[in-house]
Design a protein around this motif. Structure first.
Motif, short mmCIF file in Angstrom:
data_model
loop_
_atom_site.label_atom_id
_atom_site.label_comp_id
_atom_site.label_asym_id
_atom_site.label_seq_id
_atom_site.Cartn_x
_atom_site.Cartn_y
_atom_site.Cartn_z
N LEU A 77 -22.67 -22.33 71.36
CA LEU A 77 -21.98 -21.05 71.53
C LEU A 77 -22.13 -20.55 72.96
CD1 LEU A 77 -23.25 -19.21 68.30
CD2 LEU A 77 -21.10 -20.48 68.60
N THR A 78 -21.20 -19.73 73.39
CA THR A 78 -21.34 -19.04 74.67
C THR A 78 -22.34 -17.90 74.49
OG1 THR A 78 -19.62 -17.42 74.16
CG2 THR A 78 -18.91 -19.51 75.22
N PRO A 79 -22.85 -17.33 75.57
CA PRO A 79 -23.75 -16.18 75.41
C PRO A 79 -23.11 -15.03 74.63
CG PRO A 79 -23.92 -17.04 77.64
CD PRO A 79 -22.78 -17.78 76.97
N ASP A 80 -21.84 -14.73 74.90
CA ASP A 80 -21.18 -13.65 74.16
C ASP A 80 -21.00 -13.98 72.68
OD1 ASP A 80 -20.89 -11.60 76.07
OD2 ASP A 80 -19.14 -12.58 76.95
N ALA A 81 -20.69 -15.22 72.38
CA ALA A 81 -20.54 -15.62 70.97
C ALA A 81 -21.89 -15.57 70.26
CB ALA A 81 -19.92 -17.01 70.88
N LEU A 82 -22.96 -15.95 70.95
CA LEU A 82 -24.30 -15.86 70.35
C LEU A 82 -24.65 -14.39 70.12
CD1 LEU A 82 -26.89 -17.22 69.38
CD2 LEU A 82 -27.70 -17.20 71.75
N LEU A 83 -24.34 -13.53 71.08
CA LEU A 83 -24.57 -12.10 70.90
C LEU A 83 -23.80 -11.56 69.70
CD1 LEU A 83 -25.98 -9.57 72.10
CD2 LEU A 83 -23.90 -9.22 73.46
N ASP A 84 -22.55 -11.99 69.52
CA ASP A 84 -21.75 -11.58 68.35
C ASP A 84 -22.43 -12.03 67.06
OD1 ASP A 84 -19.81 -10.44 69.98
OD2 ASP A 84 -18.47 -12.19 69.88
N LEU A 85 -22.92 -13.27 67.04
CA LEU A 85 -23.61 -13.79 65.86
C LEU A 85 -24.84 -12.94 65.54
CD1 LEU A 85 -24.25 -15.91 63.65
CD2 LEU A 85 -25.41 -17.23 65.45
N LEU A 86 -25.63 -12.64 66.56
CA LEU A 86 -26.83 -11.83 66.34
C LEU A 86 -26.47 -10.45 65.80
CD1 LEU A 86 -28.97 -12.73 69.50
CD2 LEU A 86 -28.97 -13.82 67.24
N GLY A 87 -25.40 -9.86 66.32
CA GLY A 87 -24.94 -8.57 65.81
C GLY A 87 -24.52 -8.64 64.35
N THR A 88 -23.86 -9.72 63.98
CA THR A 88 -23.44 -9.91 62.58
C THR A 88 -24.66 -10.02 61.67
OG1 THR A 88 -21.39 -10.98 63.26
CG2 THR A 88 -22.17 -11.44 61.02
N ILE A 89 -25.67 -10.77 62.11
CA ILE A 89 -26.90 -10.91 61.31
C ILE A 89 -27.61 -9.56 61.20
CG2 ILE A 89 -29.19 -11.99 61.20
CD1 ILE A 89 -27.90 -14.48 62.56
N GLU A 90 -27.69 -8.81 62.30
CA GLU A 90 -28.31 -7.47 62.26
C GLU A 90 -27.59 -6.57 61.25
OE1 GLU A 90 -30.03 -6.77 66.79
OE2 GLU A 90 -27.99 -6.11 66.32
N GLN A 91 -26.26 -6.55 61.33
CA GLN A 91 -25.48 -5.69 60.42
C GLN A 91 -25.68 -6.08 58.97
OE1 GLN A 91 -21.50 -5.94 62.08
NE2 GLN A 91 -21.73 -3.89 62.95
N ALA A 92 -25.80 -7.37 58.70
CA ALA A 92 -26.01 -7.84 57.32
C ALA A 92 -27.34 -7.34 56.77
CB ALA A 92 -25.96 -9.37 57.27
N HIS A 93 -28.25 -6.98 57.66
CA HIS A 93 -29.56 -6.47 57.25
C HIS A 93 -29.69 -4.97 57.45
CE1 HIS A 93 -31.36 -10.31 56.23
NE2 HIS A 93 -30.60 -10.80 57.20
N GLY A 94 -28.55 -4.29 57.54
CA GLY A 94 -28.54 -2.83 57.56
C GLY A 94 -28.86 -2.19 58.89
N ARG A 95 -28.71 -2.93 59.98
CA ARG A 95 -29.00 -2.37 61.31
C ARG A 95 -28.04 -1.23 61.61
NH1 ARG A 95 -30.93 -3.70 66.71
NH2 ARG A 95 -30.71 -1.70 67.77
N VAL A 96 -28.59 -0.08 62.00
CA VAL A 96 -27.82 1.07 62.41
C VAL A 96 -28.24 1.41 63.84
CG1 VAL A 96 -27.33 3.52 61.98
CG2 VAL A 96 -27.69 1.95 60.06
N ARG A 97 -27.27 1.54 64.72
CA ARG A 97 -27.56 1.86 66.13
C ARG A 97 -27.31 3.35 66.37
NH1 ARG A 97 -28.22 -2.63 69.30
NH2 ARG A 97 -27.65 -4.57 68.31
N ALA A 98 -28.24 4.18 65.89
CA ALA A 98 -28.08 5.62 66.02
C ALA A 98 -28.84 6.18 67.21
CB ALA A 98 -28.56 6.31 64.74
N GLU A 99 -29.96 5.56 67.57
CA GLU A 99 -30.82 6.09 68.61
C GLU A 99 -31.34 4.92 69.46
OE1 GLU A 99 -35.33 8.00 68.71
OE2 GLU A 99 -34.29 7.79 66.82
N ARG A 100 -31.30 5.08 70.79
CA ARG A 100 -31.81 4.04 71.67
C ARG A 100 -33.30 3.86 71.39
NH1 ARG A 100 -33.08 3.72 77.85
NH2 ARG A 100 -32.94 1.48 78.11
N TRP A 101 -33.69 2.63 71.16
CA TRP A 101 -35.08 2.25 70.87
C TRP A 101 -35.58 2.90 69.59
CZ3 TRP A 101 -38.27 2.11 76.06
CH2 TRP A 101 -37.66 1.24 76.94
N GLY A 102 -34.65 3.23 68.68
CA GLY A 102 -35.04 3.85 67.42
C GLY A 102 -35.54 2.81 66.42
N ASP A 103 -36.03 3.31 65.29
CA ASP A 103 -36.49 2.43 64.21
C ASP A 103 -35.32 1.58 63.74
OD1 ASP A 103 -39.01 3.60 64.35
OD2 ASP A 103 -38.50 5.12 62.87
#
Length: 163
Positions: A77-103
């Motif tokens: 994968l390209t770096p951007d495609a790997l970043l997309d994959l990581l974001g998809t995995i985070e979202q599948a586990h309920g990642r919410v980006r509400a606060e910088r450096w938040g829980d």
């Protein structure tokens, strides 16, 4: 004559962290999902370390502690495609980006991608704070004693210089 295009695999270092929910189960599941992703081969995973939460102002002892690990992969994968994959995995586990450096239930960061040094709006390589983070450097050193963080030097030297 037929020509076969061979995809070149690049090494990458991925930091994993979680401080909400069943942290260990989340890290294990995310590691499995990363290993099972097309174009990614998991080559090593560090042991898991527990660290206090860090906020922009410093350590937050009142926040839930993190479990952290580092995975080494090779990827086509390209770096951007790997970043997309990581974001998809985070979202599948309920990642919410509400606060910088938040829980967070899961945080996946590209620490290094084939020694590349670059900065775009989406991705800075190597990770801009990796050289300061013992929860990245120590697990990385565990799985790659010869690791080098581009622009900063040998990971072993960086670990030795940590406060």
């Amino acid at each position: 004559m037929s020509v076969t295009k061979r995809l070149i695999a690049s090494p990458a270092v991925i930091a994993l962290g979680a401080n909400l929910g069943d942290r260990r189960a989340t890290l294990l599941a995310a590691t499995r999902e990363l290993a099972d992703a097309p174009g990614v081969e998991l080559t090593a995973i560090s042991s898991v370390v527990e660290t206090p939460a860090v906020r922009p102002g410093g350590v937050d002892h009142d926040a839930p502690a993190y479990l952290n690990a580092v995975a080494l992969v090779t990827t086509t994968l390209t770096p951007d495609a790997l970043l997309d994959l990581l974001g998809t995995i985070e979202q599948a586990h309920g990642r919410v980006r509400a606060e910088r450096w938040g829980d967070r239930t899961l945080d996946l960061d590209i620490v290094d991608f084939a020694g590349m040094v670059s900065s775009t709006e989406r991705l800075t390589l190597p990770h801009p704070r990796a050289a300061e983070r013992d929860f990245v450097l120590k697990p990385w050193l565990e799985v790659d004693p010869d690791a080098v963080l581009p622009g900063h030097g040998r990971v072993a030297d960086l670990v030795e210089a940590l406060p």
